[in-house]
Structure formats: structure tokens, C-alpha cells
Design an enzyme around this catalytic site. Structure first.
Site, short mmCIF file in Angstrom:
data_model
loop_
_atom_site.label_atom_id
_atom_site.label_comp_id
_atom_site.label_asym_id
_atom_site.label_seq_id
_atom_site.Cartn_x
_atom_site.Cartn_y
_atom_site.Cartn_z
N ASP A 72 0.85 -1.18 0.00
CA ASP A 72 0.00 0.00 0.00
C ASP A 72 0.89 1.24 0.00
O ASP A 72 2.11 1.16 -0.17
CB ASP A 72 -0.95 -0.05 1.20
CG ASP A 72 -2.29 0.62 0.92
OD1 ASP A 72 -2.29 1.66 0.24
OD2 ASP A 72 -3.31 0.12 1.40
N ASP A 125 -5.99 2.45 -7.07
CA ASP A 125 -6.90 2.82 -6.00
C ASP A 125 -7.45 4.23 -6.25
O ASP A 125 -6.84 5.03 -6.97
CB ASP A 125 -6.17 2.77 -4.66
CG ASP A 125 -7.11 2.63 -3.48
OD1 ASP A 125 -8.32 2.45 -3.69
OD2 ASP A 125 -6.63 2.72 -2.33
N GLU A 176 -12.35 6.32 -8.82
CA GLU A 176 -13.71 6.69 -9.20
C GLU A 176 -13.74 7.91 -10.14
O GLU A 176 -14.60 7.91 -11.03
CB GLU A 176 -14.57 6.96 -7.95
CG GLU A 176 -14.81 5.75 -7.07
CD GLU A 176 -13.60 5.43 -6.20
OE1 GLU A 176 -13.45 4.27 -5.81
OE2 GLU A 176 -12.80 6.35 -5.94
N GLU A 204 -12.01 9.43 -6.55
CA GLU A 204 -12.66 9.67 -5.26
C GLU A 204 -13.06 11.13 -5.09
O GLU A 204 -14.11 11.42 -4.52
CB GLU A 204 -11.75 9.20 -4.12
CG GLU A 204 -12.43 9.31 -2.78
CD GLU A 204 -11.73 8.53 -1.68
OE1 GLU A 204 -11.37 9.15 -0.68
OE2 GLU A 204 -11.55 7.32 -1.84
N ASP A 234 -13.89 -0.38 0.67
CA ASP A 234 -13.51 -0.30 2.08
C ASP A 234 -14.67 -0.74 2.98
O ASP A 234 -15.30 0.06 3.67
CB ASP A 234 -13.07 1.11 2.43
CG ASP A 234 -11.83 1.53 1.68
OD1 ASP A 234 -11.09 0.65 1.22
OD2 ASP A 234 -11.59 2.74 1.54
#
Length: 819
Positions: free
Chosen positions: A304, A417, A420, A422, A485
């Protein structure tokens, strides 16, 4: 008197690279917000097998995609059109369409699907095999603020679709936002999540796809009971309708339109070590060693965001190793690979203005713009940031050079990650339009960039691309989605079957969850954790992942937890020949790995509502335990006879009540099934079917049955197309004298394929045989399991199982169990 510079809008649009949009923008702004008038037919013509119709307010183009799928594109002057993101590029245009013209209608027949175009008022109705399937209500509508389509729903019709939502399987009666958006810590309810899909599958056996990437909504009979409405603020004004005689055929016809998912590398089906997140190189090495010490197979390790920064904020966009924490990353990854463990890195599309690459991103024209034509900056949880414009060639080239360098260092897979995206301000300008026009296709275009560059750079290898958001058709770029998540609680586990089934039915067969749950959790819940990891054996990707205050890896928990989860992780590896065959089937037909029970009985609409149990491939029925302190699970059955995988108990009828303890979940096997397994794998690199076990579940209700496993080297792209594979097929038939089996090979073989195989055939639910014959040879019947050797058989009276061991070296082999 104030002088107005009339050229200022034109100069601004040129600066933004959008000058060609000026006529469209002016025309759109001039449109009044009036109700739609009745549409009338004017004329038509056939152009290259496309039917082009002029109506009183628009041009309508009907494009055959396959004999069961049709794209319908309405175009009106002044309305900007974007390219299709959903449709695969490699479409075949060889569909032989037939047009019949009458005074009142046009009939445009593709084969299985026929469009009936009514002239006055203009509306399109669809027939499958001559029977009504779907019809436009008003059809296309548009004004300066909204565009979309309206269709008529039949009274008892159920609708699956919309992508990731937690609403139940039948989404009819809901109004769903079309805007990919993070839902941190979700549990048992959510109507808007990371990965929405503007598409539905109907119980009437059609799929309807709104090929529009803009912010919008999908109203499934919520506002008007019998109206299905797609709507968007902007974007492409087209839809695709797909028909099928059965649900599997419907899915195959759909992925023929949107693209098939290529096979992932075989290691993608193994066990992952993953958390938020490993902070140092030494920690990575220690974790890998802990898996070895605790005897847990391992295939991949996920890093990560700490790989490029020492803490959470201020470093996004660096995308270069933090050398203080990871001093020798190339050596680290080489050492991992020597142990059969691949390295996956998280990457994000945001570049902070404080990051080491900000100036380079700006200079390279890699970032999306603001309305003044400068890099768009906005505040984000991680800091002040810009967003890579994956719709521009400069943006794609810039980020790919970073990926390519990391790949050359030894990275095996990518985790995209926050895609979208986000945070995506509406006034962000991309190369092909504004943020709200293309928001839902951002992750799609990101995955496309990665996939196409990987294929160009390493055409013989299969890429691994895991992403949180996309669009219909993203599966053709190898996208492996996860469900975001999720809360680390029972309410987080409960919707996971629904989420994966919904996504799998619309092309995304590898949708999976963070095993164990990701977000929150005050203390370790052993039962919840074990239940989630047990379910994980029968979901597409086995990846425990969580915030680090509670370890997501099983190796760091108490002995009881380790002992139970170890057996399930090893079961995952034992089932590799079965699971890899599911991946092959998905690549060929689009069939998801997780399949709904209603596939078994397409006339039972009640089965369509089942979100608690599912089929894992063709032969397993799985019902995860999703509540605490459960010792019995009631499992709805779709018909037929099923065996308990753990103890061979038999179940039939509509409902099975199955006893469970902490070491088991309900896993049933279809009567007549062959279940292939291998043993002794430390990771998937060790895979070989040289010693193969086949469990056959005999029952009089299944007089004939067959199965196969697909094998290749696990690495080569398009191995099946290249002929570099083997299919091992097996069939069983009950006769008056016993059960006759046949084993065959297909394919040209592959590097590393066994020259011969030792087979242990285990027959369940059989009486002690009189004899076992392999061809003309009668095999010896031994009295003890320990005496079982090549060309012998042993009968277990207590379990009522017959174990037969023989050598399979010829292309075809026969074996008969004589009663």
C-alpha cells in the site's frame, strides 16, 4: 459603454483544446427546457448493414453487433457525442440483417433479435424469436440539462444490475445514482458505491446497457412503476440491447459486445499478503518469512501507499520508492520472486502539489485543467492535488513511463486505487470533456492505458490490474475489481455475495472483497475473521486486507485461528485445477466464477432473490456463514441432489438444513460432479497435475456426467488461442453392470506439462465393487489404504468410497467399476 470582447470564449476554448465544441455548447445553451414532442418517422436507408432512420427530431442509427445484440444511437443537432466506452473495438460487422418495410413499421431482424420500428408515433420494440422482449416507452429524450431513454417494464419483471449496490438482488423499485463514489465502511445498505454500472439484466432475459459515462441516474420503476429510465447530464445518447435464450447465453452475447476478460496469471488465484500497509522492506521480508514458518502458501504481496512515503499524507504522486524504508527494492522483489511471490504496488491517479513529481507532471501536460487552462488543483484528504488526465495522450504517456520503470525493477502487478476518482470537481476539464461527462469512465480509461501498454511492452505475458472503479466493458482490459472499504463487522460480510453476483452477471467475474473486512473494528473478532476467510476460498481472489491495527494476515493470530484458516488456504490451493478452469471458462464465454442459483432453474423467479448462497462454478453450491454463533444454516436448493463436501451427507428438495461448526461452512457438491484437486503446493508456481485426484459423486439421478480441467503454463497470454494448452476431459456413465469412465486429452500441450499422470479416482456413494478394470486389465483390490499403489483399488466401507489409482499416459483411457 462597456465593450465586450466576443472572441474571448473562443480563445478560452482553444486554450483548453475544446474549440471544436463551441457550436455544440452554443446550440445546447439555446435549447429551451421544454417537454419532448411526439417523435415521427421521416425516412430510412441501409448503410453498411446499419439502419439509419431520420425522425422529426433526431437521427437514429441501429448497428448490429451480433445476432442477439443491437446498438441504438440517437443523435440530435447540438448535442455533443462522446465515443462508446462500453463497446469492444474488435466488433464483427458480419451480422446478416434483414429489413422488411410496411406502411406502419420497419422490421429489422438480426437472427435471434428483431427490432420493430413503429413509424407514428416513433418507437422501437424488440422481439426475441418473434416474442415481445422490450419496448421503448418514449424512448430518447433530451434538453439542455438532461438526456436519456425511457422503456416500458412488464408487470412481474425483475431487474438485476446497477453494479455495486447493497439493495437485494432485485433492484426494481429503486432509483440509483450513476456516479462512481466511495462508500467508506459500508455494511448492509448502500445505493451508491465505488463501481456503478448503467446496465440491467432482466428476468425476461435481456440486458439493457446505457452507454453513457456521465453523471446521471437509473430509475428502475421507482418514480413510475412500469417505466425504466436512464438519464444523464451529458454524454453519449445510445443504448445497447442484448437478448439470450438462457441466462448463460445472455451473458455470452453481452460479453461478445463489451469484451471478454482475458485470463489472469495463475498466481492471481493464490493467497495474497496485504494490509494498509507494510512500512519497510524489513517488514516485508519478515511477513513473508512468517508465512513460511506457519506453513501458509503464498503467491503475492501487496504494498500500500507506504512504499512511496513514510506516512499517509503529503506523498501521493511520488510513485518512487522511499529509500529510507525500502533501501533495496529491486533486490527485495527479486528475492520474493525467487520464492514464487509476486509484488503488487498501489498507485493512485492523484499527484500532490507537494510531491516530487508535481513539476514534471505540470511540464509534461499530464494533468487535467481548470477553466483557465492551467492544472486543476483542489484540496483532498491527502493534500493539495491535481488529477492525471488519462483521457489525454500526454497524461497516459507520462504515467506509463512511471509504470514501465517500476515494472523493469520487478513489479508484477498493479493496484489502481481511488479511481472513481474519489474526488473529482465538476469544473475539472479533461481532454475530451468536463468531469461530469466522463467521470464514470475514468477508471475504465486508466485500466485501458495500463492494459494496452502492458500488452505492447510484454505481449507474451498476462498483466494483473486490480481497480476499484470502471465502466461496462472494463473487463476486457483485465480489470479485477474489489468491493471497496467494507466495514470489519458482520454487517460488512453479509452483502459480499450479492455484490460479487451483481458484478459478475455484467462481465466482472473477478469481483471480490477484502477478506476479513477493511475498515474499523475495535478488537479482533475470531469468528468473523474465520468465517470471512472460509468464504474467500470460494470467491475469485483470495486477498485478506485491512487497516493494520488488527492484522489481516492469518499468520499473526492465535493458534486456533491459524489452524482453521491454514486448512482453508490450503484447500484453495488444492482446488486450483478446478478454479483455473473457471478462469478459462470466463475468458471464453463470460460466465462468472460465482453464479446465482437461478441459473439452475430459470423459471423460478424466487431463486433470483437469493443473495445468501451461490454456485462456485458449475459443481459447488456455497452458503457462507454471515452471522455469529450459528450451528445450523438453512440453504435454499435449486433442485437436484447435492452432497455435503465435508461428510457426504445428501440433500434434495427445496431446502437443506446443514449443521456447521467453526471449522466448516455449507459447501455442497452436485450429484454426478467430478472435482479435481492437487496437493502439496507452496504456491501456484509449483502447480502440476502429475498427481491428480478426481472425486466423483455417484448418484442414480445423474446417470451421465462429464467434466474437464484446462491447463497451460499460467503465464503466456492467449495460450489457448496459440494452442499452448491441454484439456483433460473425463466422463462417467452408469450402466446395468456398474459405472464406465473415459478420460481424454485435447490440445498441443504446454511447457512444463506432465508426460504422464498418476490419477486417484475417488468414487463417493458407491457399493463395494466386484472388480475394477482399466481397459483389458483388472486392477488389484487391496484391503488397506496404505497399500493403495498404481493400478490398484481400495474400498472404504465406512465412508462408502472407492479409491482407484492408475496411470494415465495414453491420450485416451477407459476404466470400468463393475458392481
Amino acid at each position: 459603454m462597456k465593450v465586450v470582447n466576443s472572441n474571448k470564449p473562443t480563445r478560452l476554448l482553444k486554450k483548453l483544446g475544446l474549440a471544436t465544441l463551441l457550436p455544440t455548447l452554443l446550440a445546447t445553451a439555446a435549447q429551451p427546457a421544454l417537454a419532448e414532442s411526439v417523435r415521427e418517422y421521416r425516412s430510412h436507408q441501409l448503410l453498411d448493414n446499419q439502419l439509419v432512420i431520420e425522425t422529426s427530431d433526431s437521427q437514429v442509427t441501429l448497428t448490429p453487433v451480433n445476432p442477439s445484440a443491437l446498438e441504438v444511437h440517437y443523435q440530435r443537432d447540438g448535442i455533443k457525442q462522446l465515443p462508446s466506452f462500453a463497446r469492444a473495438d474488435q466488433l464483427k460487422r458480419d451480422v446478416s440483417a434483414q429489413l422488411r418495410v410496411s406502411q406502419d413499421a420497419l422490421q429489422y431482424a438480426l437472427g435471434d433479435l428483431t427490432a420493430v420500428i413503429h413509424k407514428s408515433p416513433f418507437a422501437i420494440e424488440y422481439l426475441r424469436d418473434g416474442k415481445p422482449l422490450l419496448s421503448e416507452e418514449h424512448g430518447f429524450f433530451a434538453n439542455q440539462t438532461m438526456r436519456g431513454f425511457r422503456f416500458t417494464l412488464s408487470d412481474n419483471e425483475k431487474l438485476i444490475g446497477g453494479g455495486q449496490r447493497v439493495l437485494g438482488m432485485d433492484r426494481r423499485g429503486h432509483r440509483l445514482p450513476l456516479y462512481n463514489r466511495a462508500h467508506y465502511g459500508y455494511t448492509t445498505e448502500s445505493d451508491q458505491m465505488y463501481f456503478g454500472l448503467p446496465a440491467v439484466m432482466s428476468s425476461n432475459k435481456y440486458i439493457l446497457l446505457f452507454d453513457n459515462s456521465a453523471t446521471g441516474a437509473m430509475d428502475l420503476g421507482a418514480s413510475e412503476a412500469n417505466v425504466l429510465q436512464f438519464e444523464a447530464q451529458a454524454g453519449r445518447t445510445s443504448y445497447i440491447v442484448v437478448a439470450g435464450e438462457t441466462y448463460p447465453q445472455l451473458i455470452e452475447n453481452y460479453v461478445n459486445v463489451t469484451g471478454r476478460q482475458p485470463m489472469p496469471p495463475r498466481w492471481a488465484l493464490g493467497n495474497f499478503a496485504s494490509r494498509f500497509g507494510y512500512r519497510t522492506e524489513q517488514e516485508v521480508r519478515d511477513v513473508v518469512e512468517k508465512f513460511r514458518e506457519e506453513d501458509f502458501p503464498l503467491d503475492a504481496l501487496v504494498l500500500d501507499l507506504y512504499w512511496f512515503g513514510p506516512d499517509i499524507k503529503g506523498h501521493m504522486g511520488n510513485l518512487a520508492w522511499d529509500k529510507n524504508a525500502f533501501p533495496t527494492p529491486v533486490d527485495m522483489m527479486a528475492d520474493l520472486r525467487a520464492r514464487g511471490i509476486e509484488t503488487i504496488l498501489v498507485t493512485e491517479p492523484f499527484v500532490l502539489s507537494t510531491s516530487e513529481r508535481w513539476s514534471d507532471a505540470v511540464a509534461s501536460n499530464a494533468l487535467a485543467k481548470n477553466l483557465a487552462g492551467n492544472p486543476k488543483q483542489f484540496e483532498f484528504y491527502f493534500g493539495n492535488t491535481g488529477l492525471i488526465d488519462v483521457f489525454s495522450e500526454d497524461g497516459r504517456d507520462w504515467i506509463w513511463e512511471i509504470y514501465k520503470d517500476l515494472k523493469e525493477q520487478g513489479v508484477s502487478g498493479w493496484w489502481g486505487d481511488l479511481g472513481e476518482p474519489e474526488v473529482h470537481p465538476a469544473d475539472t476539464v479533461h481532454a475530451i470533456g468536463m468531469a461530469d461527462e466522463i467521470h464514470n469512465a475514468y477508471g475504465h480509461r486508466w485500466a485501458q492505458m495500463l492494459f494496452e501498454n502492458e500488452k505492447a511492452d510484454s505481449p507474451e505475458q498476462r498483466p494483473f490490474i486490480m481497480m476499484r472503479a470502471g465502466f461496462p466493458g472494463s473487463q476486457r482490459y483485465g480489470m479485477i475489481p474489489w468491493t471497496g472499504d467494507v466495514a470489519r463487522e458482520w454487517g460488512g460480510l453479509q452483502p459480499q455475495v450479492e455484490l460479487s453476483l451483481q458484478m459478475g452477471l455484467l462481465g466482472f467475474g473477478y469481483t471480490h472483497s477484502d477478506l476479513g473486512g477493511f475498515a474499523g473494528g475495535e478488537k479482533f473478532d475470531r469468528e468473523l475473521y474465520i468465517r470471512w476467510l472460509q468464504y474467500g476460498v470460494f470467491q475469485p481472489v483470495y486477498r485478506p486486507h485491512a487497516q493494520e491495527h488488527i492484522a489481516p494476515e492469518p499468520v499473526f493470530h492465535d493458534r486456533k485461528t491459524r489452524n482453521i484458516t491454514r486448512e482453508f488456504v490450503k484447500l484453495r490451493y488444492q482446488l486450483l485445477p478446478y478454479n483455473y478452469t473457471l478462469a478459462f471458462e470466463n475468458s471464453q464465454t463470460g460466465m462468472p466464477l460465482m453464479r446465482p442459483l437461478f441459473f439452475e432453474n430459470e423459471n423460478d423467479l424466487a431463486l433470483m432473490d437469493n443473495k445468501d448462497a451461490y454456485l462456485w462454478g458449475n459443481d459447488f453450491l456455497v452458503a457462507p456463514v454471515t452471522a455469529e454463533d450459528v450451528d445450523e444454516v438453512a440453504v435454499q436448493l435449486p433442485g437436484g441432489i447435492w452432497f455435503d463436501y465435508w461428510n457426504d451427507n445428501q440433500y434434495g428438495g427445496d431446502l437443506a438444513k446443514i449443521d456447521v461448526d467453526l471449522e466448516t461452512i455449507p459447501v455442497l457438491v452436485r450429484a454426478g460432479a467430478f472435482i479435481p484437486t492437487v496437493s502439496g503446493l507452496n504456491n501456484t508456481r509449483d502447480y502440476s497435475s502429475a498427481n491428480l485426484r478426481l472425486d466423483y459423486y455417484a448418484h442414480e439421478s445423474a446417470p451421465r456426467s462429464s467434466g474437464y480441467i484446462y491447463e497451460d503454463d499460467g503465464i503466456t497470454a492467449d495460450a489457448y488461442t496459440k494452442g499452448q494448452y491441454e484439456k483433460l476431459t473425463f466422463a462417467g456413465e452408469r450402466t446395468e453392470s456398474g459405472i464406465a469412465f473415459r478420460f481424454d486429452h485435447e490440445g498441443n500441450g504446454y511447457t512444463g506439462a506432465p508426460q504422464a499422470r498418476s490419477i486417484e479416482l475417488v468414487l463417493h456413494n458407491v457399493a463395494q465393487p466386484v472388480a475394477v478394470q482399466q481397459g483389458e486389465q483388472t486392477l488389484a483390490l487391496v484391503r488397506k489404504e496404505s497399500a493403495l499403489a498404481e493400478n490398484t483399488a481400495w474400498y472404504n466401507k465406512r465412508a462408502k468410497t472407492l479409491h482407484v489409482k492408475f496411470n494415465w499416459s495414453e491420450k485416451s483411457q477407459s476404466l470400468t467399476v463393475i458392481n
